[in-house]
Design a protein around this motif. Structure first.
Motif, PDB file in Angstrom:
ATOM      1  N   PHE A  61       0.832  -1.193   0.000  1.00 53.45           N
ATOM      2  CA  PHE A  61       0.000   0.000   0.000  1.00 53.45           C
ATOM      3  C   PHE A  61       0.873   1.250   0.000  1.00 53.45           C
ATOM      4  CE2 PHE A  61      -2.271  -3.384   2.106  1.00 53.45           C
ATOM      5  CZ  PHE A  61      -3.495  -3.373   1.467  1.00 53.45           C
ATOM      6  N   ALA A  62       0.453   2.243  -0.794  1.00 56.77           N
ATOM      7  CA  ALA A  62       1.150   3.520  -0.840  1.00 56.77           C
ATOM      8  C   ALA A  62       0.269   4.486  -1.625  1.00 56.77           C
ATOM      9  CB  ALA A  62       2.515   3.357  -1.524  1.00 56.77           C
ATOM     10  N   PRO A  63       0.485   5.736  -1.576  1.00 59.95           N
ATOM     11  CA  PRO A  63       1.472   6.407  -0.742  1.00 59.95           C
ATOM     12  C   PRO A  63       0.874   6.836   0.595  1.00 59.95           C
ATOM     13  CG  PRO A  63       0.558   7.985  -2.283  1.00 59.95           C
ATOM     14  CD  PRO A  63      -0.122   6.666  -2.552  1.00 59.95           C
ATOM     15  N   PHE A  64       1.738   6.923   1.555  1.00 60.49           N
ATOM     16  CA  PHE A  64       1.405   7.509   2.846  1.00 60.49           C
ATOM     17  C   PHE A  64       2.300   8.726   3.024  1.00 60.49           C
ATOM     18  CE2 PHE A  64       0.430   2.989   3.353  1.00 60.49           C
ATOM     19  CZ  PHE A  64      -0.884   3.060   3.801  1.00 60.49           C
ATOM     20  N   GLY A  65       1.789   9.729   3.698  1.00 63.64           N
ATOM     21  CA  GLY A  65       2.543  10.964   3.880  1.00 63.64           C
ATOM     22  C   GLY A  65       3.703  10.828   4.845  1.00 63.64           C
ATOM     23  N   ASN A  66       3.608   9.863   5.772  1.00 70.41           N
ATOM     24  CA  ASN A  66       4.673   9.656   6.744  1.00 70.41           C
ATOM     25  C   ASN A  66       4.557   8.255   7.349  1.00 70.41           C
ATOM     26  OD1 ASN A  66       2.786   9.800   8.989  1.00 70.41           O
ATOM     27  ND2 ASN A  66       2.766  12.001   8.622  1.00 70.41           N
TER      28      ASN A  66
END
Length: 141
Positions: A61-66
C-alpha cells in the motif's frame, strides 16, 4: 493519504487560481491538476510492504505521507504476516537536483545539491555523494 499543505505549495496553487489568462474553467482545472501533480511529485512518501506468514509477497500500500500514517493504517488492517515501511524518495526532487536546483535540506556543495540519502555515511555525518557523476566529496549543510 493525509497532505499538510506547505506555504510554497499553497503559493503555487494560488498563482494558478489568480492567473487571469485562462479563457474558461476547463483550462484552469487542467492547469491546477498539473501544478498539484508537480507539487506532489516533489514530496517523499512512504509505502507499507507486506509479506504473508509463509514468506510469499503480500499486499503493498502507498502512498502515505509519513511513517506514522502507514503504521496507523497497518494497525487497522490486520491481514496477518509482517509489514515494513519503505521510503519512496521523490522522483521530482531527484530530477531537479540532477538539473542543478537546490532544495532546503539538500547538499549545498556548488556542484552537488543532491539529497542527504545519496551521500555515504561518514561517522555521524554524511560523506561523499554516491551519484557517479557528482564530484561532491562531503555533504554540506
Amino acid at each position: 493519504m493525509r497532505i499538510t499543505p506547505r506555504r510554497e505549495e499553497v503559493d503555487a496553487v494560488k498563482a494558478v487560481l489568480e492567473d487571469p489568462g485562462f479563457d474558461n474553467a476547463d483550462q484552469m482545472a487542467k492547469a491546477l491538476i498539473k501544478e498539484i501533480g508537480s507539487i506532489l511529485q516533489m514530496r517523499d512518501w512512504v509505502a507499507l510492504v507486506h509479506t504473508w506468514s509463509d514468506g510469499h509477497r503480500g499486499l503493498n500500500f502507498a502512498p502515505f505521507g509519513n511513517e506514522a500514517e502507514a503504521k496507523s493504517f497497518a494497525s487497522k488492517m490486520a491481514f496477518g504476516g509482517t509489514g515494513r515501511i519503505v521510503p519512496l524518495h521523490s522522483p521530482g526532487a531527484m530530477l531537479a537536483n540532477h538539473d542543478g536546483k537546490k532544495w532546503k535540506g539538500y547538499c549545498q556543495h556548488d556542484e552537488c545539491g543532491h539529497a542527504p540519502f545519496t551521500h555515504s555515511a561518514a561517522s555521524a555525518a554524511r560523506g561523499a555523494c554516491q551519484i557517479p557523476t557528482c564530484p561532491c566529496e562531503g555533504f554540506r549543510k
